[in-house]
Design an enzyme around this catalytic site. Structure first.
Site, PDB file in Angstrom:
ATOM      1  N   GLU A 519       0.824  -1.209   0.000  1.00 35.57           N
ATOM      2  CA  GLU A 519       0.000   0.000   0.000  1.00 35.57           C
ATOM      3  C   GLU A 519       0.860   1.262   0.000  1.00 35.57           C
ATOM      4  OE1 GLU A 519      -3.003  -0.163  -0.745  1.00 35.57           O
ATOM      5  OE2 GLU A 519      -3.195  -2.325  -0.446  1.00 35.57           O
ATOM      6  N   HIS A 522       1.666   2.209  -3.496  1.00 37.37           N
ATOM      7  CA  HIS A 522       0.570   3.002  -4.079  1.00 37.37           C
ATOM      8  C   HIS A 522       0.657   4.450  -3.607  1.00 37.37           C
ATOM      9  CE1 HIS A 522      -1.704  -0.004  -6.179  1.00 37.37           C
ATOM     10  NE2 HIS A 522      -2.012  -0.704  -5.113  1.00 37.37           N
ATOM     11  N   HIS A 525       3.093   6.470  -5.426  1.00 37.46           N
ATOM     12  CA  HIS A 525       2.586   6.814  -6.755  1.00 37.46           C
ATOM     13  C   HIS A 525       1.772   8.107  -6.698  1.00 37.46           C
ATOM     14  CE1 HIS A 525       1.046   4.768 -10.727  1.00 37.46           C
ATOM     15  NE2 HIS A 525       1.756   5.844 -10.945  1.00 37.46           N
TER      16      HIS A 525
END
Length: 730
Positions: A519, A522, A525
């Site tokens: 996670e 992510h 990102h």
């Protein structure tokens, strides 16, 4: 007068201030005419604008949402006002008499709906992470409003005509790469949402969209309710034989929290049920808990999802045909790296055969151990985790409980931060004076090495009845630019990890450690995004590309050299011993047959639901059984996500896209393989990954971005090797 102050606040854009000014001008005219209803209408406006934190002027650190001020009653009025404002903005764009340009049409659309986006982003995130009955009621009420509003934009003929004019002239406009991508995305969204349909079909589409919006919401609410409604109360400690003491303590504290002091409670949250299935030696009790888990929303009660799942699948298929696609999967995959269902199925089948063969080898090992214990029954799904753990101990001398003391929340958090520092130079500072939506949530400022602000990160780790199961990353505000100024994002990760007990801090399983790193990938990102337009920022990429940044981070979590840097005993501070790391390494591909098969089974199920060319009848369970029979799934394994609680595809964004985890797995193992060839923290490769993947969002085609980082397309071999599937052992 107090309302007119709003006109000066920076939280309202130009259009909003003009609209408010017009309202008050009209009210003043009415007042001078002596009409009595002015006072009434002004009083109606006052609570909407003065007390609603979404509509009033407020200031929080780093412009995070004012969670401390937001009440449930604030959402719907703010959403309604947001719809009203964006409707005016869109009408202004559609009725603009000037020649359509990128700036007055595409960019204007991109920047419209600021208030609506702000409110709905907070609302839907809270509905997932900290919901209650009132919020769920509001969600049901606003779902048709949002759906209708979206259709009003996407099906606006005058607006689409302007977008189409610019699209047809794109080659003559000298647009930048990002402008071209935003234009392409805008045009395709109109077409893919029915802009080219005739009037009759547009009305059909509206009805379908409204129905799907309500059904997907209900599907997710049913899962949460069914999960929360179940508890297995254990009255005698001996029933928990086999469970490590810390898990027994956790079950006792769960019972205490439910008013059942002196007992033990097992729930259906993953942090409770999975360790139970892994360690409980009482086979009958394992079966009881497992059946409750696998039958969620399949009990014929008010939370049953059988009919809802089929309705969603059938409505999606109907919508796809209306838009000119053979199936929903053809519609979805048009905007993906895979492009077609046929390519996805070829890819899945390429992995299925070696994975199933490896799973059968693992099943035979379990069967042999069961026979040695005098159990002549066939291997059942509730036997896998229990006997896999026993075989892991016997074969590799590795008890997962040996690992947990080295994976406290603080240790793993330090590990994640350390990896981010060594790769990208990122620094993290916990913020205590910032609003959060729950006491368990922590907030962090993310900075460059030189202290430059990059964004805000919320982290929410533990299960609770107000939170959906699973783990996810989300955004409260995506990154974008105003001119040359980068507007930093506000990102959040939400998980359901093992909670601390009275005797120990939160101690994670290695699977939870991996999920944390996942996670966080992510989150990077979203945090490192550096693009001009918010709709292209961060994770706004193809679904089968979005898992690359998350899954590549998992590789650092398990690397022996990295483990030595962060895995430290929570009591003694001792670094994880080499012997334990070696055991972990040797057992690395053990159980990958089971793990890959249960995952692929769900991916096939997803594709079967969404490649159907005829109306699906019967029940979701019956459809699932036929799907699994077709691929030859062995009875001792069930899909990781069964149809009735497959929220990824029936309530999330992964319909016809669940395959993307393993598709991205090809990319992430290939990418990490490049680091291993030089250095785990190779600055040149890390910088290239940041610039070409993490910062670029959806501004270019994913494979083009990957090739800029890698120098070539990825190979599947590293993935097969990582999972031990290249040469299955007989």
């Amino acid at each position: 007068t107090d309302q007119l102050i709003i006109l000066k606040t920076k939280s309202f854009n130009y259009t909003q201030r003009v609209n408010l000014l017009m309202k008050y001008t009209i009210y003043l005219i009415i007042l001078t005419m002596g009409l009595s209803n002015f006072q009434v209408e002004a009083q109606e406006l006052k609570p909407i604008y003065a007390s609603n934190p979404f509509l009033s002027s407020y200031k929080t650190p780093f412009n995070v949402p004012p969670f401390h001020l937001i009440k449930n009653e604030h959402y719907k009025p703010a959403i309604q006002e947001g719809i009203l404002i964006q409707r005016r903005e869109v009408d202004g764009i559609a009725n603009n008499k000037n020649i359509p340009t990128f700036e007055n049409t595409i960019l204007a659309l991109e920047n419209s709906g600021e208030l609506l986006t702000k409110v709905t982003t907070v609302f839907y995130n809270i509905n997932s992470a900290n919901t209650n009955d009132e919020i769920q009621k509001i969600a049901n009420e606003i779902a048709p409003l949002i759906s209708t509003h979206s259709d009003n934009i996407n099906l606006n003929e005058k607006l689409f005509a302007k977008v189409k004019t610019i699209w047809n002239q794109k080659d003559q406009l000298n647009l930048t790469l990002e402008q071209n991508k935003l234009l392409e995305k805008t045009y395709k969204e109109f077409v893919r949402n029915g802009a080219n349909l005739n009037a009759s079909d547009k009305e059909k589409l509206r009805a379908i969209n409204n129905e799907i919006a309500v059904l997907t919401l209900k599907f997710d609410q049913n899962i949460l309710a069914e999960t929360n409604n179940y508890e297995y109360v254990v009255n005698k400690k001996e029933q928990l034989a086999g469970l490590p003491e810390e898990l027994i303590t956790a079950a006792a504290e769960t019972a205490k929290g439910k008013g059942k002091k002196g007992k033990w409670v097992i729930t259906l949250s993953n942090s409770s049920v999975m360790p139970f299935l892994q360690y409980c030696s009482n086979r009958q009790l394992r079966e009881e808990i497992w059946k409750a888990y696998k039958n969620r929303c399949n009990n014929g009660n008010e939370f049953d999802n059988n009919a809802i799942a089929l309705q969603i699948a059938n409505r999606r298929a109907e919508k796809a045909r209306l838009l000119g696609y053979r199936t929903h999967a053809h519609y979805v995959l048009e905007e993906s790296m895979a492009k077609t269902p046929e390519k996805v199925m070829t890819f899945l089948n390429q992995l299925w055969t070696p994975a199933l063969e490896k799973a059968k080898v693992e099943e035979a090992q379990i069967k042999q151990m069961m026979l040695a214990e005098g159990i002549k029954d066939n291997v059942q799904p509730y036997d896998w985790r229990y006997y896999s753990e026993k075989i892991r101990i016997e074969k590799f001398n590795l008890d997962e409980q040996e690992l947990r003391p080295y994976f406290s929340l603080d240790a793993v958090t330090n590990g994640v931060f350390m990896v981010c520092d060594k790769l990208y130079g990122l620094q993290f500072k916990e913020l205590k004076n910032i609003p959060t939506y729950h006491d368990e949530v922590t907030a962090w400022e993310v900075m460059e090495k030189n202290g430059k602000h990059l964004g805000i990160l919320y982290m929410d780790f533990y299960p609770r009845s107000s939170k959906q199961g699973g783990a996810w990353m989300t955004s409260y505000k995506p990154q974008q630019k105003e001119g040359d100024k980068r507007i930093p994002p506000i990102i959040s990760i939400v998980c359901n990890f093992s909670k601390p007990t009275a005797d120990a801090p939160a101690l994670f399983t290695f699977d939870e450690v991996t999920t944390y790193f996942h996670e966080f990938g992510h989150a990077l990102h979203g945090l490192l995004s550096n693009v001009s337009y918010k709709s292209l920022a961060g994770t706004n990429v193809y679904r089968d590309f979005v898992e690359l940044p998350s899954q590549v981070m998992e590789n650092w979590a398990a690397d022996p050299a990295v483990l030595k840097m962060y895995a430290k005993h929570y009591k003694t501070g001792e670094v994880i011993p080499d012997a334990l790391i070696q055991k972990l390494e040797k057992s690395g591909t053990y159980g990958q047959g089971f793990a890959t098969v249960e995952y692929l089974a769900s991916a096939f199920l997803d594709m079967d639901f969404h490649t159907s060319t005829t109306t699906i009848t019967g029940t979701a369970e019956a459809f699932e059984n036929e799907s699994m029979k077709k691929i030859g799934l062995i009875p001792s394994i069930i899909p990781r996500h069964r149809a009735n609680y497959f929220s990824h595809i029936f309530a999330g964004g992964y319909s016809a896209g669940y395959y993307s985890y393993i598709w991205s797995g090809v990319l992430d193992t290939d990418a990490f393989d490049q680091f291993k060839k030089t250095s785990l923290f190779d600055s040149e490769k890390a910088n290239s990954f940041r610039i070409n993947i993490l910062e670029k969002g959806g501004t270019e085609e994913p494979m083009d971005l990957y090739k800029k980082f890698r120098g070539s397309e990825p190979s599947i071999e590293p993935l097969l090797k990582k999972r031990g599937l290249e040469t299955p052992t007989k």
